[in-house]
Design a protein around this motif. Structure first.
Motif, mmCIF file in Angstrom:
data_model
loop_
_atom_site.group_PDB
_atom_site.id
_atom_site.type_symbol
_atom_site.label_atom_id
_atom_site.label_comp_id
_atom_site.label_asym_id
_atom_site.label_seq_id
_atom_site.Cartn_x
_atom_site.Cartn_y
_atom_site.Cartn_z
ATOM 1 N N SER A 80 0.871 -1.178 0.000
ATOM 2 C CA SER A 80 0.000 0.000 0.000
ATOM 3 C C SER A 80 0.906 1.225 0.000
ATOM 4 N N ILE A 81 0.468 2.250 -0.704
ATOM 5 C CA ILE A 81 1.323 3.415 -0.959
ATOM 6 C C ILE A 81 0.583 4.695 -0.578
ATOM 7 N N GLU A 82 1.318 5.587 0.077
ATOM 8 C CA GLU A 82 0.789 6.899 0.415
ATOM 9 C C GLU A 82 1.723 7.951 -0.172
ATOM 10 N N PRO A 83 1.244 8.779 -1.109
ATOM 11 C CA PRO A 83 2.072 9.892 -1.575
ATOM 12 C C PRO A 83 2.174 10.925 -0.453
ATOM 13 N N LEU A 84 3.328 11.535 -0.317
ATOM 14 C CA LEU A 84 3.561 12.505 0.748
ATOM 15 C C LEU A 84 3.786 13.896 0.167
ATOM 16 N N ALA A 85 3.321 14.890 0.893
ATOM 17 C CA ALA A 85 3.543 16.290 0.524
ATOM 18 C C ALA A 85 4.192 16.982 1.710
ATOM 19 N N ASP A 86 5.067 17.933 1.427
ATOM 20 C CA ASP A 86 5.721 18.679 2.496
ATOM 21 C C ASP A 86 4.691 19.451 3.309
ATOM 22 N N HIS A 87 4.910 19.489 4.594
ATOM 23 C CA HIS A 87 4.092 20.298 5.498
ATOM 24 C C HIS A 87 4.772 21.661 5.618
ATOM 25 N N PRO A 88 4.019 22.757 5.644
ATOM 26 C CA PRO A 88 4.638 24.090 5.742
ATOM 27 C C PRO A 88 5.572 24.233 6.949
#
Length: 111
Positions: A80-88
């Protein structure tokens, strides 16, 4: 782009020991290659299971799929895969860490 990948090895229990060891060795070798390429950034075990959690850095989903499917154990992995985005807040934390390191270096030199 960073991706959090949860993987569980579903290699059949009746796989002959020699085949299992050959696959494990090949898996370790390929994982080290992915590390050297900067694709596999971090790897953790999931206590009490055959699972792992990994941080991958790939251009896009296709690049991630290519990396995962290059693993010798891939046919037996449940992923299972979760794309990650930077947190401010990460930019602030990085700036604080850099300032702290600079301050420590300044104090060390002043002695």
């Amino acid at each position: 782009m960073e991706w959090l990948v949860h993987a569980h090895n579903r290699l059949p229990a009746d796989t002959p020991a020699a085949d299992r060891e050959q696959l494990r060795a090949a898996e370790r070798e390929r994982a080290m290659e992915l590390r050297a390429e900067g694709v596999l950034r971090k790897l953790w075990r999931t206590p009490g299971s055959t699972g792992t959690v990994a941080l991958y850095e790939c251009r896009d989903a296709t690049h991630l799929h290519e990396a995962l499917s290059s693993l010798p154990m891939f046919p037996w992995l449940e992923v299972s895969i979760e794309p990650l985005a930077d947190h401010p807040q990460e930019a602030q934390a990085a700036a604080l860490a850099a300032a702290s390191a600079d301050s420590a270096e300044h104090h060390r030199r002043a002695r």
